[in-house]
Motif scaffolding. Structure first.
Motif, PDB file in Angstrom:
ATOM      1  N   ILE A 104       0.951  -1.119  -0.074  1.00  0.00           N
ATOM      2  CA  ILE A 104      -0.062  -0.002  -0.003  1.00  0.00           C
ATOM      3  C   ILE A 104       0.867   1.175   0.025  1.00  0.00           C
ATOM      4  O   ILE A 104       1.939   1.428   0.746  1.00  0.00           O
ATOM      5  N   THR A 105       0.646   2.162  -0.772  1.00  0.00           N
ATOM      6  CA  THR A 105       1.380   3.245  -1.034  1.00  0.00           C
ATOM      7  C   THR A 105       1.184   4.266   0.214  1.00  0.00           C
ATOM      8  O   THR A 105      -0.076   4.152   0.735  1.00  0.00           O
ATOM      9  N   ASP A 106       2.099   5.221   0.604  1.00  0.00           N
ATOM     10  CA  ASP A 106       1.857   6.215   1.495  1.00  0.00           C
ATOM     11  C   ASP A 106       0.721   6.937   1.281  1.00  0.00           C
ATOM     12  O   ASP A 106      -0.138   7.471   2.122  1.00  0.00           O
ATOM     13  N   VAL A 107       0.640   7.512   0.133  1.00  0.00           N
ATOM     14  CA  VAL A 107      -0.565   8.341  -0.272  1.00  0.00           C
ATOM     15  C   VAL A 107      -1.923   7.610  -0.119  1.00  0.00           C
ATOM     16  O   VAL A 107      -2.964   8.320   0.379  1.00  0.00           O
ATOM     17  N   VAL A 108      -2.069   6.183  -0.379  1.00  0.00           N
ATOM     18  CA  VAL A 108      -3.409   5.875  -0.014  1.00  0.00           C
ATOM     19  C   VAL A 108      -3.444   5.846   1.361  1.00  0.00           C
ATOM     20  O   VAL A 108      -4.672   5.900   1.818  1.00  0.00           O
ATOM     21  N   LEU A 109      -2.448   5.287   2.218  1.00  0.00           N
ATOM     22  CA  LEU A 109      -2.519   5.278   3.567  1.00  0.00           C
ATOM     23  C   LEU A 109      -2.990   6.545   4.175  1.00  0.00           C
ATOM     24  O   LEU A 109      -3.840   6.758   5.000  1.00  0.00           O
ATOM     25  N   GLN A 110      -2.678   7.696   3.635  1.00  0.00           N
ATOM     26  CA  GLN A 110      -2.940   9.135   4.321  1.00  0.00           C
ATOM     27  C   GLN A 110      -4.495   9.341   3.888  1.00  0.00           C
ATOM     28  O   GLN A 110      -5.308   9.814   4.661  1.00  0.00           O
ATOM     29  N   LEU A 163      -9.758  -3.349  -1.295  1.00  0.00           N
ATOM     30  CA  LEU A 163     -10.143  -4.545  -2.550  1.00  0.00           C
ATOM     31  C   LEU A 163      -8.655  -4.789  -3.264  1.00  0.00           C
ATOM     32  O   LEU A 163      -8.091  -3.728  -3.684  1.00  0.00           O
ATOM     33  N   ALA A 164      -8.126  -6.028  -2.992  1.00  0.00           N
ATOM     34  CA  ALA A 164      -7.255  -6.330  -3.941  1.00  0.00           C
ATOM     35  C   ALA A 164      -7.286  -7.532  -4.697  1.00  0.00           C
ATOM     36  O   ALA A 164      -8.207  -8.754  -4.152  1.00  0.00           O
ATOM     37  N   VAL A 165      -6.750  -7.434  -5.904  1.00  0.00           N
ATOM     38  CA  VAL A 165      -7.226  -8.725  -6.792  1.00  0.00           C
ATOM     39  C   VAL A 165      -5.961  -9.051  -7.378  1.00  0.00           C
ATOM     40  O   VAL A 165      -5.111  -8.321  -8.033  1.00  0.00           O
ATOM     41  N   ALA A 166      -5.973 -10.371  -7.393  1.00  0.00           N
ATOM     42  CA  ALA A 166      -4.568 -11.146  -7.924  1.00  0.00           C
ATOM     43  C   ALA A 166      -3.293 -10.471  -7.339  1.00  0.00           C
ATOM     44  O   ALA A 166      -2.432 -10.101  -8.135  1.00  0.00           O
ATOM     45  N   GLY A 167      -3.382 -10.075  -6.199  1.00  0.00           N
ATOM     46  CA  GLY A 167      -2.125  -9.614  -5.397  1.00  0.00           C
ATOM     47  C   GLY A 167      -1.931  -8.321  -5.744  1.00  0.00           C
ATOM     48  O   GLY A 167      -1.005  -7.768  -5.134  1.00  0.00           O
ATOM     49  N   THR A 168      -2.907  -7.544  -6.238  1.00  0.00           N
ATOM     50  CA  THR A 168      -2.704  -6.151  -6.396  1.00  0.00           C
ATOM     51  C   THR A 168      -3.826  -5.377  -5.847  1.00  0.00           C
ATOM     52  O   THR A 168      -4.947  -5.644  -6.219  1.00  0.00           O
ATOM     53  N   LEU A 169      -3.408  -3.986  -5.279  1.00  0.00           N
ATOM     54  CA  LEU A 169      -4.316  -3.112  -4.436  1.00  0.00           C
ATOM     55  C   LEU A 169      -5.230  -2.472  -5.660  1.00  0.00           C
ATOM     56  O   LEU A 169      -4.729  -1.902  -6.531  1.00  0.00           O
ATOM     57  N   TRP A 170      -6.583  -2.620  -5.662  1.00  0.00           N
ATOM     58  CA  TRP A 170      -7.532  -2.093  -6.756  1.00  0.00           C
ATOM     59  C   TRP A 170      -8.120  -0.657  -6.156  1.00  0.00           C
ATOM     60  O   TRP A 170      -8.402   0.249  -6.813  1.00  0.00           O
ATOM     61  N   GLY A 171      -7.883  -0.468  -4.498  1.00  0.00           N
ATOM     62  CA  GLY A 171      -8.517   0.676  -4.126  1.00  0.00           C
ATOM     63  C   GLY A 171      -9.036   0.620  -2.834  1.00  0.00           C
ATOM     64  O   GLY A 171      -9.133  -0.764  -2.193  1.00  0.00           O
ATOM     65  N   PHE A 172     -10.009   1.596  -2.353  1.00  0.00           N
ATOM     66  CA  PHE A 172     -10.692   1.119  -1.115  1.00  0.00           C
ATOM     67  C   PHE A 172     -12.141   1.642  -1.337  1.00  0.00           C
ATOM     68  O   PHE A 172     -12.569   2.829  -2.032  1.00  0.00           O
ATOM     69  N   VAL A 173     -12.888   1.448  -0.547  1.00  0.00           N
ATOM     70  CA  VAL A 173     -14.562   1.714  -0.276  1.00  0.00           C
ATOM     71  C   VAL A 173     -14.617   2.491   1.002  1.00  0.00           C
ATOM     72  O   VAL A 173     -14.009   2.033   2.096  1.00  0.00           O
ATOM     73  N   VAL A 174     -15.309   3.558   1.248  1.00  0.00           N
ATOM     74  CA  VAL A 174     -15.526   4.501   2.426  1.00  0.00           C
ATOM     75  C   VAL A 174     -16.946   4.200   2.829  1.00  0.00           C
ATOM     76  O   VAL A 174     -17.895   4.362   1.861  1.00  0.00           O
ATOM     77  N   ILE A 175     -17.396   3.779   3.885  1.00  0.00           N
ATOM     78  CA  ILE A 175     -18.505   3.198   4.256  1.00  0.00           C
ATOM     79  C   ILE A 175     -18.813   4.080   5.573  1.00  0.00           C
ATOM     80  O   ILE A 175     -18.003   4.117   6.706  1.00  0.00           O
ATOM     81  N   ALA A 176     -19.958   4.712   5.687  1.00  0.00           N
ATOM     82  CA  ALA A 176     -20.519   5.476   6.766  1.00  0.00           C
ATOM     83  C   ALA A 176     -21.643   4.579   7.612  1.00  0.00           C
ATOM     84  O   ALA A 176     -22.560   4.308   6.611  1.00  0.00           O
TER      85      ALA A 176
END
Length: 831
Positions: free
Chosen positions: A612-618, A633-646
């Motif tokens: 996970i990159t520092d930018v994503v973590l921030q 969400l990661a597919v085939a060993g690669t991070l695709w992104g993240f979902v924000v849930i309230a």
């Protein structure tokens, strides 16, 4: 060595537990296996124990079971055997003092242990029946026309309350008993007049015979049941209130009978100046009639103990409108099956549990959830059977019918809980066990002391005071002190939307030191929604959503459901996935298009070495600091992104937490979410303590740590991952909006899943325990005061004696007072 036996008379788990407890009292017995259905009992013992010894042990412990050698083809004997209550149907009776635990009977009668009249348990509504208004003998279980006159059959409305046969029988007997007792009392009391006008009509000896004749119907008909119960209690050695009444009233009647027909055998001090023996026919008749009045008042009061449950029973409608092929058809409620589409019109009750499929509605759920404000419902929302549709017509799909509906489960739970015993009742049970022998001993001692030291006629004083001691003592007041409060309290809880599984939980609730609460679905609404999606590495947002929801459609977690709902709103078709697996406390994994998909927290990515990159973590930390939940969400060993849930915090959570602070009860939030989100939620709620990234075993460990410190712990949660913690805590509290597993693991269920209802549960527990202590104090104080007064301790100083008739009034009053005090819980105001 192993032996097989047949134990008959068992009907429930409570019976089985009683048998096991008795058998385990033998040191020779090493292992016991009981088949409740057949009564087959296998006992492993180090040395042989005879069947007689085993049977004697049952009798010693007051158990009415029979044990014999087991024969493979022998059928267990069930004559007059108590039966388990059915989920639907009438005719379930139980002892109001719960002498045999939760055992119930299928016929009215008296308890074999304490002798009290069995009380009928409210049952689910009877099957809907249709009858002809002109020919009521024509009855059908479905709508139609009369075979005689052709008129439409109409639904027979059940009565609001079933006829109380015990109360009506006692009332008739009391009226009849009164008709005979009043003349006896007048004749006897007239002897105190200086110029008795009755003696101008007949000689006193003839009036004595008339008293005798008038007393016979009271003794041998209207009140004969007291003597049969007394005799039964003696031969089974289950001594109770009726033992004392039978001995006291029976001794007075037999004494009077012998004095009437054989006066010459009595000493002069037992005779009047005219040579006749002092007779006590009026005491016998009045005592028995007053005891009968007490039983009548108790029976009347018992009908009010289930008021809350009867109100719930009234919620179930008898008919529903079935919607088929665009047409409406009225059908009986028991004809509805899962999948039926039903039309619910304004002002009608929702017939079964289901989902709103067409239209909108405003539903009054106050009798189920305890919340007074109606709730707006839209398509897809769940509906609860028995709740009221206030303003619009809509269609719904039946999901749960019959005994599976929430209302039916509430009724069954309340019935079962009402028959359970609270630990505080052990004190009363222990005292009651020795109470009657002690009272008999005090009565004998009273007779001896008065006969030796009393004034003349000493034998008369001795006899009368000994009877007064027997009559005034009331073990039933002790026995009723706890169960009456429990029955009324649990029914009151059901009205408030607080379902309490047993009496022990009701008692323990008011002792809690620590409340541990889950976050999602407990402190928050449990209805999370997707706020935003952040994609990386050039991932397409629509593809991201498709994969996310395709995997999550296999999960029951509220956060997963939020992503599926989001995909449906975007009209994104979902794919099937394989090898779906939940990774406890971290997320889920599955295979999509032959590629491994990971959805979860940062711990899951670290476990599978996803970078996970520092930018994503921030970015993630910024969202978490706002109290939002983030899933990667990661597919085939690669991070695709993240979902924000309230997930919005419930408006009542702060109010509930403030109550516990004021009560000195520590509140700790346990959540599987990350520390940043957990801290944001804790700060908003004003919580001083929280633990983040809790796996199920972590929650379990937290509870065990508090318990090692001697704390009474309550745990509130709603998910499958909360079930071990709910089971470990002294009080497990499940949100009714959560999973069945969590609810089944809990001691208390909050129907509407509102944390504020824990406050209601705690206040209810406080009120019930206070009521029980009042009852116990009254019962103890009454007996400690009444028995010495009846024995005559006030006579040497104040010249006060208590007649057996006044003792009978006091005895009946004590039981009625305990029940009346318990009924005050019905009007308890809980905010």
């Amino acid at each position: 060595m192993k032996h097989q036996y047949q134990v008959t008379g068992m009907s429930c788990k409570g019976c089985q537990a009683s048998v096991e407890k008795t058998l385990q009292s033998f040191p020779e017995i090493q292992n016991i296996t009981i088949d409740l259905a057949t009564g087959k009992t296998e006992i492993e013992m180090s040395s042989h124990i005879t069947i007689k010894q085993l049977q004697d042990a049952f009798l010693r412990d007051g158990l009415h079971y029979s044990i014999s050698e087991y024969h493979e083809h022998a059928m267990p004997h069930h004559h007059h055997q108590p039966q388990q209550p059915k989920k639907k149907g009438n005719g379930v009776y139980y002892c109001p003092m719960f002498c045999e635990g939760d055992k119930v009977y299928d016929k009215p009668g008296s308890c074999p242990v304490c002798g009290m009249d069995l009380v009928e348990q409210p049952a689910a509504k009877p099957k809907a029946l249709y009858a002809c208004p002109m020919h009521p003998e024509i009855v059908s279980d479905e709508p139609g026309s009369c075979s005689i006159c052709g008129m439409d059959l109409v639904l027979q409305q059940p009565k609001d309350e079933e006829e109380n046969t015990v109360y009506n029988s006692l009332r008739c007997k009391f009226i009849l008993s009164l008709c005979f007792t009043i003349p006896v009392f007048i004749i006897s009391m007239s002897g105190m007049l200086p110029h008795n006008p009755l003696y101008d009509i007949m000689d006193v000896s003839y009036w004595n015979y008339i008293q005798f004749l008038l007393t016979l119907p009271v003794v041998f008909y209207t009140c004969w049941m007291f003597f049969t119960r007394a005799w039964k209690s003696i031969i089974t050695w289950n001594l109770n209130m009726f033992t004392l009444i039978g001995i006291g009233a029976g001794a007075a009647f037999v004494f009077s009978l012998i004095g009437l027909f054989f006066p010459t055998i009595f000493p002069d001090e037992l005779k009047a100046h005219d040579g006749s023996v002092h007779l006590y026919f009026e005491a016998t008749a009045v005592i028995l009639t007053l005891v009968l009045l007490g039983q009548l008042l108790e029976a009347r009061a018992h009908t009010q103990t289930h008021t809350a449950l009867k109100e719930l029973l009234k919620l179930a409608p008898s008919e529903a409108t079935l919607w088929e092929n665009g047409t409406e058809k009225r059908v009986a409620i028991d004809k509805i099956v899962v999948g039926n589409i039903l039309r619910v019109k304004p002002g009608e009750k929702i017939p079964v549990d289901g989902i709103l499929t067409e239209g909108n509605a405003t539903i009054d759920e106050s009798m189920i959830s305890g919340e007074p404000l109606p709730i707006d419902k839209k398509e897809g929302d769940k509906l609860i059977g028995g709740t009221l549709n206030t303003n619009q017509s809509f269609l719904m799909k039946a999901e749960k019918v019959g005994s599976e509906t929430l209302l039916s489960q509430i009724i069954e739970l309340v019935n079962q809980a009402g028959r359970s015993k609270a630990p505080i009742q052990k004190l009363a049970d222990t005292i009651s066990k020795y109470f009657v022998p002690i009272i008999v001993g005090v009565s004998i001692l009273t007779f001896i002391i008065w006969a030796i030291f009393g004034p003349q006629p000493a034998m008369v004083y001795a006899f009368v005071n000994a009877i007064a001691v027997l009559i005034i003592a009331c073990p039933c007041a002790l026995g009723l002190a706890t169960p009456m409060s429990v029955v009324v309290g649990i029914g009151k809880g059901a009205q408030l939307g607080v379902l309490i599984k047993n009496a022990e939980a009701l008692e323990t609730l008011h002792k809690i030191d620590v409340v541990l609460v889950d976050k999602t679905g407990t402190l928050t609404e449990g209805k999370p929604s997707v706020e935003s999606i952040e994609v990386v590495n050039g991932t397409n947002e629509k593809e991201f959503t498709k994969v996310l929801a395709s995997v999550n459609q296999n999960s029951e977690h509220p956060l997963a459901n939020a992503t599926v709902t989001f995909a449906h709103q975007k009209n994104i078709a979902l794919d099937s996935v394989h090898q779906f697996e939940s990774v406890t406390g971290k997320g889920v994994k599955a295979v999509w298009n032959d590629q491994q998909v990971l959805i979860g927290n940062i711990g899951l990515l670290q476990e599978f070495k996803i970078s996970i990159t520092d930018v994503v973590l921030q970015k993630v930390k910024e969202k978490q600091a706002q109290g939002k939940t983030v899933s990667f969400l990661a597919v085939a060993g690669t991070l695709w992104g993240f979902v924000v849930i309230a997930d919005a915090i419930k408006t009542t959570s702060k109010e509930a937490l403030q109550y516990f602070k004021e009560q000195g009860i520590k509140v700790v939030m346990l959540t599987g979410d990350n520390p940043i989100t957990a801290k944001a939620v804790a700060n908003e709620l004003g919580l001083d303590e929280y633990k983040a990234e809790c796996l199920p075993q972590d929650k379990l460990q937290v509870i065990q740590d508090y318990q090692k410190e001697g704390k009474i712990v309550a745990m509130a949660g709603d998910g499958i991952n909360d079930s071990p913690a709910l089971a470990q805590a002294q009080i497990g509290i499940a949100m009714g909006t959560g999973t069945d597993v969590a609810i089944n693991s809990a001691d208390v269920t909050l129907v509407n899943g509102d944390l504020k209802n824990i406050v209601k549960a705690h206040q209810l527990s406080n009120a019930v325990m206070k009521n029980i202590k009042q009852n116990l104090f009254f019962a103890f104080f009454y007996n400690l005061l009444g028995v010495p007064v009846a024995a005559g301790v006030l006579f040497p100083v104040f010249g006060i004696l208590l007649s057996p008739m006044l003792a009978a009034v006091a005895m009946s009053f004590s039981s009625v007072s305990v029940i009346t005090n318990s009924l005050r819980l019905k009007s308890l105001k809980i905010k």
